[in-house]
Motif scaffolding. Structure first.
Motif, short mmCIF file in Angstrom:
data_model
loop_
_atom_site.label_atom_id
_atom_site.label_comp_id
_atom_site.label_asym_id
_atom_site.label_seq_id
_atom_site.Cartn_x
_atom_site.Cartn_y
_atom_site.Cartn_z
N ALA A 181 23.50 25.39 32.28
CA ALA A 181 23.63 25.87 30.91
C ALA A 181 24.99 25.39 30.42
CB ALA A 181 23.55 27.38 30.85
N ILE A 182 25.05 24.97 29.16
CA ILE A 182 26.31 24.50 28.57
C ILE A 182 26.47 25.23 27.23
CG2 ILE A 182 27.57 22.51 27.67
CD1 ILE A 182 25.89 20.77 29.58
N ALA A 183 27.69 25.67 26.97
CA ALA A 183 27.95 26.43 25.75
C ALA A 183 29.44 26.34 25.39
CB ALA A 183 27.56 27.90 25.96
N PRO A 184 29.79 26.77 24.19
CA PRO A 184 31.21 26.88 23.86
C PRO A 184 31.89 27.87 24.82
CG PRO A 184 29.89 26.97 21.87
CD PRO A 184 28.94 27.06 23.04
N ALA A 185 33.16 27.66 25.07
CA ALA A 185 33.92 28.50 25.99
C ALA A 185 33.77 29.98 25.62
CB ALA A 185 35.39 28.10 25.99
N GLY A 186 33.55 30.80 26.65
CA GLY A 186 33.45 32.24 26.48
C GLY A 186 32.04 32.77 26.31
N VAL A 187 31.07 31.90 26.14
CA VAL A 187 29.70 32.34 25.90
C VAL A 187 28.97 32.69 27.20
CG1 VAL A 187 27.42 31.58 25.05
CG2 VAL A 187 29.48 31.13 23.70
N LEU B 8 34.58 22.22 30.45
CA LEU B 8 34.32 20.82 30.12
C LEU B 8 35.26 20.44 28.99
CD1 LEU B 8 30.40 20.89 29.94
CD2 LEU B 8 31.78 19.93 31.79
N ALA B 9 35.22 19.20 28.58
CA ALA B 9 36.02 18.76 27.44
C ALA B 9 35.42 19.30 26.15
CB ALA B 9 36.07 17.23 27.42
N GLY C 65 28.32 20.92 19.01
CA GLY C 65 29.55 20.45 18.38
C GLY C 65 30.26 19.32 19.09
N ALA C 66 29.71 18.83 20.20
CA ALA C 66 30.34 17.72 20.93
C ALA C 66 30.26 16.44 20.10
CB ALA C 66 29.66 17.51 22.28
N VAL C 67 31.28 15.62 20.27
CA VAL C 67 31.37 14.36 19.55
C VAL C 67 31.53 13.23 20.56
CG1 VAL C 67 32.69 13.03 17.87
CG2 VAL C 67 32.45 15.50 17.58
N GLY C 68 30.68 12.24 20.45
CA GLY C 68 30.80 11.04 21.26
C GLY C 68 31.31 9.91 20.39
N GLY C 69 31.46 8.78 20.99
CA GLY C 69 31.91 7.61 20.26
C GLY C 69 32.04 6.45 21.22
N ALA D 111 31.56 12.06 27.04
CA ALA D 111 32.72 12.58 26.33
C ALA D 111 33.09 14.00 26.78
CB ALA D 111 32.48 12.55 24.83
N VAL D 112 32.10 14.82 27.14
CA VAL D 112 32.43 16.18 27.60
C VAL D 112 32.68 16.25 29.10
CG1 VAL D 112 31.17 17.24 25.68
CG2 VAL D 112 30.05 17.00 27.90
N GLY D 113 32.40 15.17 29.83
CA GLY D 113 32.72 15.12 31.25
C GLY D 113 31.58 15.42 32.19
N LEU D 114 30.33 15.25 31.77
CA LEU D 114 29.21 15.56 32.66
C LEU D 114 29.06 14.56 33.80
CD1 LEU D 114 26.47 16.86 30.22
CD2 LEU D 114 27.95 18.16 31.76
#
Length: 128
Positions: free
Chosen positions: A7-13, A21-22, A99-103, A111-114
Protein backbone atom coordinates in the motif's frame (compact mmCIF):
# COMPACT_ATOMS: atom_id res chain seq x y z
CA UNK A 1 13.24 -10.44 -10.52
CA UNK A 2 10.94 -7.81 -9.04
CA UNK A 3 8.11 -8.65 -6.63
CA UNK A 4 6.11 -6.01 -4.77
CA UNK A 5 2.81 -6.10 -2.89
CA UNK A 6 2.21 -2.90 -0.96
CA UNK A 7 0.00 0.00 0.00
CA UNK A 8 1.30 3.48 -0.82
CA UNK A 9 -0.09 6.73 0.57
CA UNK A 10 0.87 10.23 1.67
CA UNK A 11 2.91 10.23 4.89
CA UNK A 12 0.86 9.58 8.01
CA UNK A 13 -2.00 7.72 6.34
CA UNK A 14 -0.89 4.09 6.73
CA UNK A 15 0.39 4.09 10.31
CA UNK A 16 3.05 1.89 11.90
CA UNK A 17 5.40 -0.11 9.71
CA UNK A 18 5.36 2.29 6.77
CA UNK A 19 8.61 3.12 4.98
CA UNK A 20 9.23 6.66 3.69
CA UNK A 21 9.42 7.17 -0.07
CA UNK A 22 10.28 10.32 -2.00
CA UNK A 23 7.74 13.08 -2.67
CA UNK A 24 6.03 12.80 0.73
CA UNK A 25 4.74 9.28 0.22
CA UNK A 26 5.17 6.12 2.29
CA UNK A 27 4.94 2.41 1.54
CA UNK A 28 3.49 -0.30 3.75
CA UNK A 29 4.71 -3.73 2.61
CA UNK A 30 1.99 -6.38 2.36
CA UNK A 31 4.03 -9.61 2.36
CA UNK A 32 0.91 -11.78 2.55
CA UNK A 33 -0.63 -9.94 -0.41
CA UNK A 34 -3.56 -7.57 -0.77
CA UNK A 35 -5.87 -9.63 1.45
CA UNK A 36 -4.19 -7.98 4.46
CA UNK A 37 -4.91 -4.49 3.10
CA UNK A 38 -7.52 -2.24 4.67
CA UNK A 39 -7.99 0.36 1.93
CA UNK A 40 -11.44 1.57 3.00
CA UNK A 41 -10.18 2.21 6.55
CA UNK A 42 -6.85 3.75 5.56
CA UNK A 43 -8.40 5.96 2.87
CA UNK A 44 -10.53 7.74 5.45
CA UNK A 45 -7.27 9.56 6.30
CA UNK A 46 -6.15 10.15 2.70
CA UNK A 47 -5.80 8.45 -0.69
CA UNK A 48 -4.24 4.97 -0.73
CA UNK A 49 -2.87 2.99 -3.66
CA UNK A 50 -2.71 -0.79 -3.55
CA UNK A 51 0.02 -1.99 -5.89
CA UNK A 52 1.20 -5.39 -7.03
CA UNK A 53 4.02 -6.11 -9.48
CA UNK A 54 5.76 -9.34 -10.41
CA UNK A 55 8.50 -9.45 -13.04
CA UNK A 56 11.08 -12.04 -13.95
CA UNK A 57 13.41 -11.58 -16.88
CA UNK A 58 11.50 -8.50 -18.03
CA UNK A 59 8.19 -10.39 -18.25
CA UNK A 60 5.43 -9.98 -15.71
CA UNK A 61 2.30 -8.28 -14.51
CA UNK A 62 1.39 -5.09 -12.73
CA UNK A 63 -1.81 -4.12 -10.91
CA UNK A 64 -2.88 -0.94 -9.12
CA UNK A 65 -5.95 0.69 -7.66
CA UNK A 66 -6.54 3.83 -5.60
CA UNK A 67 -8.98 4.32 -2.74
CA UNK A 68 -10.13 7.61 -1.25
CA UNK A 69 -12.72 8.26 1.48
CA UNK A 70 -13.60 4.56 1.64
CA UNK A 71 -14.26 4.14 -2.08
CA UNK A 72 -12.22 2.86 -4.99
CA UNK A 73 -11.59 5.87 -7.24
CA UNK A 74 -9.19 4.33 -9.77
CA UNK A 75 -8.87 0.83 -11.13
CA UNK A 76 -8.20 -1.88 -10.73
CA UNK A 77 -5.72 -1.27 -13.54
CA UNK A 78 -3.98 -4.41 -14.76
CA UNK A 79 -1.21 -4.96 -17.29
CA UNK A 80 -0.29 -8.55 -18.05
CA UNK A 81 2.82 -9.93 -19.67
CA UNK A 82 1.07 -10.21 -23.06
CA UNK A 83 -0.42 -6.70 -23.01
CA UNK A 84 1.25 -4.01 -25.08
CA UNK A 85 3.14 -1.56 -22.92
CA UNK A 86 1.00 1.55 -22.35
CA UNK A 87 2.57 4.99 -22.23
CA UNK A 88 2.04 4.96 -18.44
CA UNK A 89 2.07 1.86 -16.22
CA UNK A 90 -0.76 1.10 -13.77
CA UNK A 91 1.46 1.83 -10.77
CA UNK A 92 2.63 5.15 -12.20
CA UNK A 93 -0.99 6.15 -12.87
CA UNK A 94 -1.88 5.30 -9.26
CA UNK A 95 1.11 7.29 -7.98
CA UNK A 96 -0.01 10.28 -10.06
CA UNK A 97 -3.37 10.08 -8.31
CA UNK A 98 -1.45 10.38 -5.01
CA UNK A 99 0.35 13.48 -6.29
CA UNK A 100 3.65 11.94 -7.41
CA UNK A 101 5.42 13.64 -10.28
CA UNK A 102 7.70 11.92 -12.76
CA UNK A 103 9.76 13.37 -15.53
CA UNK A 104 12.61 12.64 -17.86
CA UNK A 105 14.30 10.30 -17.39
CA UNK A 106 12.25 8.84 -14.50
CA UNK A 107 8.58 7.93 -14.38
CA UNK A 108 6.62 8.19 -11.12
CA UNK A 109 7.62 4.62 -10.16
CA UNK A 110 11.31 5.55 -10.18
CA UNK A 111 10.79 9.12 -8.96
CA UNK A 112 9.33 7.97 -5.62
CA UNK A 113 11.98 5.26 -5.18
CA UNK A 114 10.14 1.99 -5.81
CA UNK A 115 13.27 0.58 -7.42
CA UNK A 116 15.12 0.78 -4.09
CA UNK A 117 14.22 -2.85 -3.27
CA UNK A 118 13.45 -5.77 -5.58
CA UNK A 119 11.25 -7.79 -3.21
CA UNK A 120 8.45 -7.08 -0.73
CA UNK A 121 10.43 -8.83 2.03
CA UNK A 122 13.23 -6.27 1.61
CA UNK A 123 10.74 -3.46 2.24
CA UNK A 124 9.57 -5.30 5.39
CA UNK A 125 13.17 -5.42 6.65
CA UNK A 126 13.71 -1.71 5.96
CA UNK A 127 10.54 -0.88 7.94
CA UNK A 128 11.83 -2.57 11.08
Amino acid sequence: MYDLQAAIAPAGVLGDGAVPLAQGLELLPLPDGPQEARPAEWSSRGPVALVDAEYFGGVGTQRAEVWDQGHRVLGPLVRGHDDPAPDVSPISLALRRLGAVGGEPHDEFDAVGLGRHRDTSDWVTSAE
